[in-house]
Design a protein around this motif. Structure first.
Motif, PDB file in Angstrom:
ATOM      1  N   ARG A   1       8.482   9.895   7.565  1.00 25.02           N
ATOM      2  CA  ARG A   1       9.680   9.179   8.026  1.00 25.02           C
ATOM      3  C   ARG A   1       9.296   7.808   8.577  1.00 25.02           C
ATOM      4  O   ARG A   1      10.007   6.825   8.357  1.00 25.02           O
ATOM      5  N   ILE A   2       8.185   7.710   9.276  1.00 25.92           N
ATOM      6  CA  ILE A   2       7.730   6.425   9.812  1.00 25.92           C
ATOM      7  C   ILE A   2       7.536   5.435   8.665  1.00 25.92           C
ATOM      8  O   ILE A   2       8.018   4.302   8.729  1.00 25.92           O
ATOM      9  N   CYS A   3       6.870   5.865   7.612  1.00 21.91           N
ATOM     10  CA  CYS A   3       6.655   4.984   6.454  1.00 21.91           C
ATOM     11  C   CYS A   3       7.986   4.559   5.839  1.00 21.91           C
ATOM     12  O   CYS A   3       8.181   3.378   5.528  1.00 21.91           O
ATOM     13  N   HIS A   4       8.904   5.487   5.677  1.00 24.60           N
ATOM     14  CA  HIS A   4      10.196   5.152   5.066  1.00 24.60           C
ATOM     15  C   HIS A   4      10.999   4.182   5.937  1.00 24.60           C
ATOM     16  O   HIS A   4      11.629   3.256   5.423  1.00 24.60           O
ATOM     17  N   VAL A   5      10.965   4.372   7.246  1.00 25.90           N
ATOM     18  CA  VAL A   5      11.735   3.509   8.146  1.00 25.90           C
ATOM     19  C   VAL A   5      11.192   2.077   8.148  1.00 25.90           C
ATOM     20  O   VAL A   5      11.962   1.119   8.158  1.00 25.90           O
ATOM     21  N   PHE A   6       9.883   1.918   8.079  1.00 26.97           N
ATOM     22  CA  PHE A   6       9.293   0.581   8.144  1.00 26.97           C
ATOM     23  C   PHE A   6       9.115  -0.082   6.779  1.00 26.97           C
ATOM     24  O   PHE A   6       8.864  -1.277   6.707  1.00 26.97           O
ATOM     25  N   SER A   7       9.273   0.663   5.712  1.00 25.05           N
ATOM     26  CA  SER A   7       9.104   0.106   4.368  1.00 25.05           C
ATOM     27  C   SER A   7      10.296  -0.763   3.973  1.00 25.05           C
ATOM     28  O   SER A   7      11.451  -0.379   4.165  1.00 25.05           O
ATOM     29  N   THR A   8       9.994  -1.930   3.409  1.00 24.12           N
ATOM     30  CA  THR A   8      11.046  -2.800   2.862  1.00 24.12           C
ATOM     31  C   THR A   8      11.034  -2.762   1.339  1.00 24.12           C
ATOM     32  O   THR A   8      11.663  -3.603   0.693  1.00 24.12           O
ATOM     33  N   SER A   9      10.362  -1.781   0.771  1.00 24.22           N
ATOM     34  CA  SER A   9      10.251  -1.663  -0.680  1.00 24.22           C
ATOM     35  C   SER A   9      11.617  -1.414  -1.321  1.00 24.22           C
ATOM     36  O   SER A   9      12.378  -0.565  -0.855  1.00 24.22           O
ATOM     37  N   ASP A  10      11.906  -2.157  -2.369  1.00 18.19           N
ATOM     38  CA  ASP A  10      13.145  -1.943  -3.122  1.00 18.19           C
ATOM     39  C   ASP A  10      13.163  -0.565  -3.767  1.00 18.19           C
ATOM     40  O   ASP A  10      14.230  -0.024  -4.049  1.00 18.19           O
ATOM     41  N   ARG A  11      11.983  -0.010  -4.000  1.00 20.10           N
ATOM     42  CA  ARG A  11      11.884   1.305  -4.649  1.00 20.10           C
ATOM     43  C   ARG A  11      12.112   2.463  -3.686  1.00 20.10           C
ATOM     44  O   ARG A  11      12.123   3.622  -4.096  1.00 20.10           O
ATOM     45  N   LYS A  12      12.258   2.167  -2.397  1.00 18.55           N
ATOM     46  CA  LYS A  12      12.467   3.206  -1.380  1.00 18.55           C
ATOM     47  C   LYS A  12      11.373   4.281  -1.436  1.00 18.55           C
ATOM     48  O   LYS A  12      11.637   5.467  -1.277  1.00 18.55           O
ATOM     49  N   ASP A  13      10.133   3.826  -1.662  1.00 15.04           N
ATOM     50  CA  ASP A  13       9.016   4.759  -1.839  1.00 15.04           C
ATOM     51  C   ASP A  13       8.123   4.890  -0.602  1.00 15.04           C
ATOM     52  O   ASP A  13       7.112   5.591  -0.634  1.00 15.04           O
ATOM     53  N   GLY A  14       8.476   4.212   0.484  1.00 10.07           N
ATOM     54  CA  GLY A  14       7.685   4.306   1.707  1.00 10.07           C
ATOM     55  C   GLY A  14       6.436   3.448   1.713  1.00 10.07           C
ATOM     56  O   GLY A  14       5.676   3.475   2.678  1.00 10.07           O
ATOM     57  N   SER A  15       6.214   2.668   0.638  1.00 13.63           N
ATOM     58  CA  SER A  15       5.044   1.788   0.611  1.00 13.63           C
ATOM     59  C   SER A  15       5.244   0.651   1.614  1.00 13.63           C
ATOM     60  O   SER A  15       6.372   0.280   1.928  1.00 13.63           O
ATOM     61  N   LEU A  16       4.138   0.120   2.124  1.00 13.54           N
ATOM     62  CA  LEU A  16       4.215  -0.924   3.148  1.00 13.54           C
ATOM     63  C   LEU A  16       3.521  -2.198   2.702  1.00 13.54           C
ATOM     64  O   LEU A  16       2.417  -2.153   2.157  1.00 13.54           O
TER      65      LEU A  16
ATOM     66  N   VAL B   1       0.870  -1.171   0.000  1.00 14.96           N
ATOM     67  CA  VAL B   1       0.000   0.000   0.000  1.00 14.96           C
ATOM     68  C   VAL B   1       0.911   1.227   0.000  1.00 14.96           C
ATOM     69  O   VAL B   1       1.886   1.280   0.748  1.00 14.96           O
ATOM     70  N   SER B   2       0.594   2.202  -0.852  1.00 16.93           N
ATOM     71  CA  SER B   2       1.447   3.379  -1.002  1.00 16.93           C
ATOM     72  C   SER B   2       1.517   4.193   0.286  1.00 16.93           C
ATOM     73  O   SER B   2       0.597   4.183   1.104  1.00 16.93           O
ATOM     74  N   MET B   3       2.620   4.910   0.422  1.00 17.83           N
ATOM     75  CA  MET B   3       2.813   5.781   1.572  1.00 17.83           C
ATOM     76  C   MET B   3       1.695   6.820   1.656  1.00 17.83           C
ATOM     77  O   MET B   3       1.215   7.121   2.750  1.00 17.83           O
ATOM     78  N   GLN B   4       1.248   7.342   0.514  1.00 13.45           N
ATOM     79  CA  GLN B   4       0.195   8.354   0.524  1.00 13.45           C
ATOM     80  C   GLN B   4      -1.097   7.814   1.143  1.00 13.45           C
ATOM     81  O   GLN B   4      -1.774   8.530   1.884  1.00 13.45           O
ATOM     82  N   ILE B   5      -1.423   6.558   0.864  1.00 13.81           N
ATOM     83  CA  ILE B   5      -2.626   5.943   1.456  1.00 13.81           C
ATOM     84  C   ILE B   5      -2.386   5.636   2.936  1.00 13.81           C
ATOM     85  O   ILE B   5      -3.252   5.914   3.780  1.00 13.81           O
ATOM     86  N   ILE B   6      -1.236   5.083   3.289  1.00 11.29           N
ATOM     87  CA  ILE B   6      -0.909   4.778   4.693  1.00 11.29           C
ATOM     88  C   ILE B   6      -1.014   6.051   5.541  1.00 11.29           C
ATOM     89  O   ILE B   6      -1.546   6.034   6.654  1.00 11.29           O
ATOM     90  N   MET B   7      -0.534   7.166   5.005  1.00  9.58           N
ATOM     91  CA  MET B   7      -0.512   8.412   5.774  1.00  9.58           C
ATOM     92  C   MET B   7      -1.903   8.998   5.985  1.00  9.58           C
ATOM     93  O   MET B   7      -2.057   9.950   6.756  1.00  9.58           O
ATOM     94  N   THR B   8      -2.937   8.432   5.341  1.00 12.87           N
ATOM     95  CA  THR B   8      -4.308   8.901   5.583  1.00 12.87           C
ATOM     96  C   THR B   8      -4.927   8.255   6.821  1.00 12.87           C
ATOM     97  O   THR B   8      -6.005   8.674   7.249  1.00 12.87           O
TER      98      THR B   8
END
Length: 187
Positions: free
Chosen positions: A67-82, A48-55
């Motif tokens: 920053r929370i999304c980026h720290v917990f994301s394991t996405s290879d794209r470094k996009d903050g998705s979870l 799920v994209s960072m933009q949706i998570i942040m809602t």
């Protein structure tokens, strides 16, 4: 989503419980919430994209949500998705049951804006701006910021190298009784 898609298999539920600080009920609630977020993302997807998570109401007003999304994301794209597992890790670290060591480790990573393993003057400036807001009336003057960062380093920088490392940060946090109770997200 209905039926089977919104229920976790018992084996997965038990495994997630062993790997997190969450109860089975909290894991099921997290799965339900994640499935709802996936639906908003145009159907079931692995991430799920960072933009949706942040809602999420629990993150929407948090000044560190990105920053929370980026720290917990394991996405290879470094996009903050979870992924769902990333989402569980986030909720686990912010749960009431997480240890001080886990909470302080993730808080340090969230505050380490440049991901270099230390909190330097620039990280501390960004941290203060996140906490005070970046509007002109809330922003500290250059002199106030310099003095505040100097005070933080004076208190925290035990080895006097001009930065705060993880163990120095954890030492400071260990003396802050309110930290554990304030570092939480509950769905």
């Amino acid at each position: 989503m209905g039926g089977k898609a919104s229920h976790l298999p018992k084996e997965s539920l038990s495994e997630y419980q062993e790997l997190t600080f969450l109860t089975k009920q909290e894991i099921n609630e997290a799965h339900k919430k994640f499935c709802q977020l996936q639906t908003r993302e145009n159907g079931p997807m692995e991430r799920v994209s960072m933009q949706i998570i942040m809602t999420l109401p629990e993150l929407k007003s948090n000044p560190f949500r990105e920053r929370i999304c980026h720290v917990f994301s394991t996405s290879d794209r470094k996009d903050g998705s979870l992924s769902f597992e990333d989402f569980l890790d986030l909720l686990s670290a912010f749960s009431d049951s997480a240890t001080l060591e886990i909470k302080s480790h993730y808080a340090f990573r969230i505050f380490d804006f440049d991901d270099d393993g230390t909190l330097d003057g620039e990280d501390l400036r960004k941290l203060v701006n996140c906490l005070t807001g970046e509007t002109d009336d809330a922003r500290l003057t250059s002199e106030e910021m310099r003095q505040l960062i100097g005070n933080i380093l004076e208190e925290s920088d035990i080895d006097k190298d001009g930065t705060v490392n993880l163990s120095e940060f954890q030492h400071v946090i260990s003396r802050s009784p309110d930290f554990v109770s304030s570092f939480k997200i509950v769905l």
